[in-house]
Scaffold this motif. Structure first.
Motif, PDB file in Angstrom:
ATOM      1  N   LEU A  92      31.589  32.094   1.192  1.00 45.49           N
ATOM      2  CA  LEU A  92      30.190  31.758   0.968  1.00 45.49           C
ATOM      3  C   LEU A  92      29.673  32.618  -0.179  1.00 45.49           C
ATOM      4  CD1 LEU A  92      28.945  31.670   4.683  1.00 45.49           C
ATOM      5  CD2 LEU A  92      29.948  29.812   3.341  1.00 45.49           C
ATOM      6  N   ARG A  93      28.694  32.102  -0.900  1.00 44.91           N
ATOM      7  CA  ARG A  93      28.114  32.892  -1.986  1.00 44.91           C
ATOM      8  C   ARG A  93      26.742  33.407  -1.571  1.00 44.91           C
ATOM      9  NH1 ARG A  93      24.551  29.783  -5.354  1.00 44.91           N
ATOM     10  NH2 ARG A  93      24.717  27.524  -4.981  1.00 44.91           N
ATOM     11  N   PRO A  94      26.303  34.504  -2.171  1.00 46.07           N
ATOM     12  CA  PRO A  94      25.014  35.080  -1.791  1.00 46.07           C
ATOM     13  C   PRO A  94      23.874  34.102  -2.021  1.00 46.07           C
ATOM     14  CG  PRO A  94      26.279  36.614  -3.139  1.00 46.07           C
ATOM     15  CD  PRO A  94      26.997  35.303  -3.200  1.00 46.07           C
ATOM     16  N   HIS A  95      22.875  34.205  -1.176  1.00 46.85           N
ATOM     17  CA  HIS A  95      21.684  33.366  -1.313  1.00 46.85           C
ATOM     18  C   HIS A  95      20.945  33.693  -2.606  1.00 46.85           C
ATOM     19  CE1 HIS A  95      17.878  31.390  -0.369  1.00 46.85           C
ATOM     20  NE2 HIS A  95      17.293  32.505  -0.746  1.00 46.85           N
ATOM     21  N   GLU A  96      20.496  32.658  -3.268  1.00 50.60           N
ATOM     22  CA  GLU A  96      19.650  32.800  -4.448  1.00 50.60           C
ATOM     23  C   GLU A  96      18.464  31.861  -4.299  1.00 50.60           C
ATOM     24  OE1 GLU A  96      22.133  31.743  -7.669  1.00 50.60           O
ATOM     25  OE2 GLU A  96      23.436  33.500  -7.520  1.00 50.60           O
ATOM     26  N   PRO A  97      17.253  32.317  -4.602  1.00 47.13           N
ATOM     27  CA  PRO A  97      16.104  31.403  -4.550  1.00 47.13           C
ATOM     28  C   PRO A  97      16.353  30.184  -5.430  1.00 47.13           C
ATOM     29  CG  PRO A  97      15.378  33.666  -4.811  1.00 47.13           C
ATOM     30  CD  PRO A  97      16.874  33.666  -5.003  1.00 47.13           C
ATOM     31  N   TRP A 105      14.843  16.402   5.035  1.00 50.32           N
ATOM     32  CA  TRP A 105      13.988  17.178   5.933  1.00 50.32           C
ATOM     33  C   TRP A 105      12.597  17.416   5.361  1.00 50.32           C
ATOM     34  CZ3 TRP A 105      14.824  17.751  10.866  1.00 50.32           C
ATOM     35  CH2 TRP A 105      16.122  17.581  11.339  1.00 50.32           C
ATOM     36  N   GLY A 106      12.311  16.869   4.190  1.00 46.34           N
ATOM     37  CA  GLY A 106      10.952  16.978   3.669  1.00 46.34           C
ATOM     38  C   GLY A 106      10.635  18.363   3.142  1.00 46.34           C
ATOM     39  N   ASP A 107       9.382  18.762   3.289  1.00 49.65           N
ATOM     40  CA  ASP A 107       8.882  19.973   2.650  1.00 49.65           C
ATOM     41  C   ASP A 107       9.064  21.186   3.558  1.00 49.65           C
ATOM     42  OD1 ASP A 107       7.746  21.623   0.820  1.00 49.65           O
ATOM     43  OD2 ASP A 107       5.671  21.065   1.274  1.00 49.65           O
ATOM     44  N   LEU A 108      10.289  21.586   3.753  1.00 51.07           N
ATOM     45  CA  LEU A 108      10.584  22.796   4.515  1.00 51.07           C
ATOM     46  C   LEU A 108      10.750  23.957   3.542  1.00 51.07           C
ATOM     47  CD1 LEU A 108      13.277  21.458   7.007  1.00 51.07           C
ATOM     48  CD2 LEU A 108      10.889  21.891   7.498  1.00 51.07           C
ATOM     49  N   ASP A 109      10.162  25.081   3.874  1.00 61.04           N
ATOM     50  CA  ASP A 109      10.221  26.248   2.987  1.00 61.04           C
ATOM     51  C   ASP A 109      11.237  27.238   3.541  1.00 61.04           C
ATOM     52  OD1 ASP A 109       9.909  28.354   1.313  1.00 61.04           O
ATOM     53  OD2 ASP A 109       7.745  28.585   1.621  1.00 61.04           O
ATOM     54  N   PHE A 110      12.377  27.340   2.877  1.00 61.45           N
ATOM     55  CA  PHE A 110      13.429  28.250   3.345  1.00 61.45           C
ATOM     56  C   PHE A 110      13.616  29.447   2.419  1.00 61.45           C
ATOM     57  CE2 PHE A 110      14.509  24.254   5.353  1.00 61.45           C
ATOM     58  CZ  PHE A 110      14.768  24.657   6.649  1.00 61.45           C
ATOM     59  N   ASP A 111      12.725  29.629   1.466  1.00 60.16           N
ATOM     60  CA  ASP A 111      12.888  30.732   0.527  1.00 60.16           C
ATOM     61  C   ASP A 111      11.818  31.800   0.689  1.00 60.16           C
ATOM     62  OD1 ASP A 111      15.239  30.151  -0.813  1.00 60.16           O
ATOM     63  OD2 ASP A 111      14.274  28.602  -2.013  1.00 60.16           O
ATOM     64  N   GLU A 112      11.170  31.838   1.845  1.00 60.08           N
ATOM     65  CA  GLU A 112      10.235  32.914   2.113  1.00 60.08           C
ATOM     66  C   GLU A 112      11.014  34.183   2.424  1.00 60.08           C
ATOM     67  OE1 GLU A 112       7.481  31.832   5.108  1.00 60.08           O
ATOM     68  OE2 GLU A 112       6.500  30.284   3.903  1.00 60.08           O
ATOM     69  N   ASP A 113      10.311  35.317   2.366  1.00 56.49           N
ATOM     70  CA  ASP A 113      10.961  36.605   2.611  1.00 56.49           C
ATOM     71  C   ASP A 113      10.978  36.986   4.089  1.00 56.49           C
ATOM     72  OD1 ASP A 113      11.420  36.953  -0.087  1.00 56.49           O
ATOM     73  OD2 ASP A 113       9.456  37.883  -0.424  1.00 56.49           O
ATOM     74  N   LEU A 281      29.995  16.422  -8.377  1.00 57.86           N
ATOM     75  CA  LEU A 281      29.748  17.183  -9.595  1.00 57.86           C
ATOM     76  C   LEU A 281      28.249  17.256  -9.841  1.00 57.86           C
ATOM     77  CD1 LEU A 281      32.509  15.699 -11.953  1.00 57.86           C
ATOM     78  CD2 LEU A 281      32.619  17.761 -10.539  1.00 57.86           C
ATOM     79  N   ALA A 282      27.734  18.467  -9.990  1.00 54.36           N
ATOM     80  CA  ALA A 282      26.302  18.637 -10.235  1.00 54.36           C
ATOM     81  C   ALA A 282      25.913  17.991 -11.558  1.00 54.36           C
ATOM     82  CB  ALA A 282      25.948  20.119 -10.243  1.00 54.36           C
ATOM     83  N   ASP A 283      24.751  17.338 -11.585  1.00 54.22           N
ATOM     84  CA  ASP A 283      24.236  16.781 -12.831  1.00 54.22           C
ATOM     85  C   ASP A 283      24.137  17.874 -13.882  1.00 54.22           C
ATOM     86  OD1 ASP A 283      23.947  14.187 -11.922  1.00 54.22           O
ATOM     87  OD2 ASP A 283      21.962  14.565 -11.085  1.00 54.22           O
ATOM     88  N   PRO A 284      24.342  17.536 -15.153  1.00 54.63           N
ATOM     89  CA  PRO A 284      24.277  18.558 -16.213  1.00 54.63           C
ATOM     90  C   PRO A 284      22.977  19.352 -16.214  1.00 54.63           C
ATOM     91  CG  PRO A 284      25.190  16.519 -17.080  1.00 54.63           C
ATOM     92  CD  PRO A 284      24.718  16.215 -15.686  1.00 54.63           C
ATOM     93  N   ASP A 285      21.864  18.704 -15.860  1.00 54.53           N
ATOM     94  CA  ASP A 285      20.579  19.396 -15.872  1.00 54.53           C
ATOM     95  C   ASP A 285      20.191  19.927 -14.496  1.00 54.53           C
ATOM     96  OD1 ASP A 285      20.305  16.914 -14.785  1.00 54.53           O
ATOM     97  OD2 ASP A 285      18.376  16.457 -15.740  1.00 54.53           O
ATOM     98  N   ALA A 286      21.126  19.891 -13.529  1.00 56.10           N
ATOM     99  CA  ALA A 286      20.829  20.354 -12.173  1.00 56.10           C
ATOM    100  C   ALA A 286      21.078  21.851 -12.061  1.00 56.10           C
ATOM    101  CB  ALA A 286      21.677  19.605 -11.153  1.00 56.10           C
ATOM    102  N   GLU A 287      20.254  22.501 -11.268  1.00 54.23           N
ATOM    103  CA  GLU A 287      20.402  23.939 -11.052  1.00 54.23           C
ATOM    104  C   GLU A 287      21.673  24.254 -10.266  1.00 54.23           C
ATOM    105  OE1 GLU A 287      17.834  27.581  -8.966  1.00 54.23           O
ATOM    106  OE2 GLU A 287      16.946  25.587  -9.257  1.00 54.23           O
TER     107      GLU A 287
END
Length: 315
Positions: A92-97, A105-113, A281-287
């Motif tokens: 697994l790789r470290p979490h990054e915002p 799942w809609g507007d779930l916020d999983f990047d809070e501290d 394969l991630a889109d070229p402009d995808a994060e």
């Protein structure tokens, strides 16, 4: 190399593996007494009878194996096979915002501290596979249901219609499975009329697949529906059956040690009929591409972030 398809940036929360949440993809095999859900949420009880001179309880029809190789292009018959997979824990790789959002799942916020001492990591889903003509059952061995240091992820996706698959990728689906040819003889054409001139039936005969569990019926040749991909965490008390044609990731163990799985399915030895793969394969402009968020306690237990039993998820 398997064929590939582009994918957007999607982060998927982990769900609890239950029969109700997994029903469109296959079946979960577990002793109802060990279910993580309270009795009121377990659904109808399974049929059971006494066995072994009263010393055992036999629970009937816990999964729905199916052999659909009569639909395969080669027409080569299949046989039941059992293999063992020794699956090592995944890196697994470290979490990054990220701006990526959980897909369905809609507007779930999983990047809070506000996550205390949870260890937040990410699993990149790089390939999906399917077995178009057979169910496939994974049975873990030697893994306690109370094991907190090692579990496994079950990652699945619905199947897109073939027309949408061509539109989204500009090419036909990988290794398309053929549609069943419609009968063309005069007798067959007249036999489809109702009432039939050959019988007293007023309604058409049921489909040959109507007797199968819905998850075990053919899914068609479409690509995976990535926007509705789901990720579940399973324990040693649970085995899982993927329905025929269900897109799924190769088994993903998370934790401290390997898991041995006995795997039961049908196979006919024709490679693209037994297993079909597509690389994501991630889109070229995808994060980033398709990612499952794996949050664990210090003990290693994976936290549920969506669906029944979810913790710390914000609607």
């Amino acid at each position: 190399m398997p064929p590939s398809m582009p994918c957007p940036s999607i982060r998927i929360p982990v769900e609890l593996l239950t029969q109700s949440s997994f029903s469109q993809f296959g079946t979960v095999i577990e002793n109802p007494a060990h279910s993580p859900l309270p009795p009121s949420q377990r659904g109808p009880p399974l049929e059971a009878v006494s066995a072994n001179q009263g010393s055992a309880l036999k629970i009937l029809d816990v999964t729905h194996p199916s052999n659909l190789y009569s639909l395969a292009p080669s027409k080569k018959p299949a046989k039941a096979v059992m293999n063992m997979f020794v699956c090592a824990p995944r890196d697994l790789r470290p979490h990054e915002p990220s701006d990526s959002m959980p897909s369905s799942w809609g507007d779930l916020d999983f990047d809070e501290d506000d996550y205390g001492n949870l260890d937040r990591e990410l699993f990149d889903v790089q390939i999906l596979e399917r077995h178009p003509f057979t169910t496939q059952t994974f049975i873990p061995m030697g893994l306690s249901g109370n094991e907190r240091h090692t579990q496994y992820l079950v990652i699945v996706a619905p199947t897109l219609p073939a027309s949408a698959s061509r539109r989204n990728t500009g090419r036909p689906p990988p290794y398309p499975t053929p549609e069943v040819k419609k009968p063309k003889s005069i007798k067959d054409i007249f036999a489809r009329a109702r009432p039939s001139p050959f019988t007293n039936e007023a309604a058409p005969p049921p489909s040959q697949f109507s007797r199968l569990h819905p998850s075990a019926r053919p899914k068609g040749p479409g690509l995976p529906d990535l926007k509705n991909l789901r990720a579940f965490v399973a324990t040693g008390n649970q085995a899982v059956t993927y329905g025929a044609g269900t897109w799924h990731a190769p088994m993903a163990v998370v934790g401290s040690r390997p898991i041995d799985f006995v795997v039961s399915q049908f196979a006919n030895g024709v490679g693209i009929e037994d297993c079909q793969e597509v690389e994501l394969l991630a889109d070229p402009d995808a994060e980033e591409g398709v990612v499952v968020m794996v949050d664990t306690e210090p003990s290693g237990k994976v936290q549920i972030k969506a669906g029944p039993g979810a913790v710390k998820s914000h609607l």
